[in-house]
Design a protein around this motif. Structure first.
Motif, PDB file in Angstrom:
ATOM      1  N   PRO A 217       1.944  10.580   0.869  1.00  0.00           N
ATOM      2  CA  PRO A 217       2.185   9.139   1.000  1.00  0.00           C
ATOM      3  C   PRO A 217       3.046   8.595  -0.131  1.00  0.00           C
ATOM      4  O   PRO A 217       3.146   9.193  -1.208  1.00  0.00           O
TER       5      PRO A 217
ATOM      6  N   THR B  51       3.667   4.515  -1.659  1.00  0.00           N
ATOM      7  CA  THR B  51       3.372   3.094  -1.525  1.00  0.00           C
ATOM      8  C   THR B  51       4.310   2.298  -2.417  1.00  0.00           C
ATOM      9  O   THR B  51       4.537   2.666  -3.568  1.00  0.00           O
TER      10      THR B  51
ATOM     11  N   THR C 192       6.305  -1.999  -2.778  1.00  0.00           N
ATOM     12  CA  THR C 192       6.382  -3.389  -2.339  1.00  0.00           C
ATOM     13  C   THR C 192       7.792  -3.638  -1.818  1.00  0.00           C
ATOM     14  O   THR C 192       8.771  -3.351  -2.503  1.00  0.00           O
TER      15      THR C 192
ATOM     16  N   GLU D 251       3.088  -5.034   0.810  1.00  0.00           N
ATOM     17  CA  GLU D 251       2.823  -3.665   0.371  1.00  0.00           C
ATOM     18  C   GLU D 251       3.027  -2.735   1.571  1.00  0.00           C
ATOM     19  O   GLU D 251       2.495  -2.964   2.651  1.00  0.00           O
TER      20      GLU D 251
ATOM     21  N   GLU E 246       3.150   1.327   2.998  1.00  0.00           N
ATOM     22  CA  GLU E 246       2.807   2.728   2.773  1.00  0.00           C
ATOM     23  C   GLU E 246       3.550   3.561   3.804  1.00  0.00           C
ATOM     24  O   GLU E 246       3.483   3.292   5.001  1.00  0.00           O
TER      25      GLU E 246
ATOM     26  N   ARG F 163       4.891   4.450   8.958  1.00  0.00           N
ATOM     27  CA  ARG F 163       5.033   3.326   8.031  1.00  0.00           C
ATOM     28  C   ARG F 163       3.969   2.297   8.385  1.00  0.00           C
ATOM     29  O   ARG F 163       3.807   1.943   9.550  1.00  0.00           O
TER      30      ARG F 163
ATOM     31  N   ARG G 162       0.617  -3.327   4.788  1.00  0.00           N
ATOM     32  CA  ARG G 162      -0.712  -3.828   4.459  1.00  0.00           C
ATOM     33  C   ARG G 162      -0.653  -5.338   4.381  1.00  0.00           C
ATOM     34  O   ARG G 162       0.349  -5.914   3.958  1.00  0.00           O
TER      35      ARG G 162
END
Length: 96
Positions: free
Chosen positions: A57, A59, A61, A67, A69, A85, A88
């Motif tokens: 993964p 992560t 911004t 956010e 991932e 993709r 969040r």
């Protein structure tokens, strides 16, 4: 619950990639966005110690403050494929 579903999807993806023929990926993956590892091209350093078909993964911004991932799969030629993709939520009802 969502975490279990996410792990199940990643496991299914890895299992599927193990059963496909070498180099036989059926899609080119998702298009990279700013913040993706592959945005602006493949990374210059090759992932030589990780086996082809493995996933990991990343992560970050995005430019709108969300956010993100992404799940990457290492292809047999050592390039990266964005397999999934997930965005969040900015806030959650579970926050205290």
């Amino acid at each position: 619950m969502q975490l279990r579903i996410g792990f199940a999807l990643v496991f299914a993806l890895v299992l599927t990639s193990c059963t496909t023929s070498a180099g036989g990926y059926s899609s080119s993956g998702l298009a990279p966005i700013p913040g993706s590892i592959t945005y602006g091209g493949q990374p210059r350093t090759k992932l030589t110690k990780s086996p082809a078909g493995s996933s990991f993964p990343h992560t970050f911004t995005d430019q709108w403050g969300r956010e993100v991932e992404e799940i990457y799969v290492i292809r047999p030629d050592r390039s990266l494929l964005i397999a999934q993709r997930h965005y969040r939520p900015v806030f959650s009802l579970d926050d205290d």
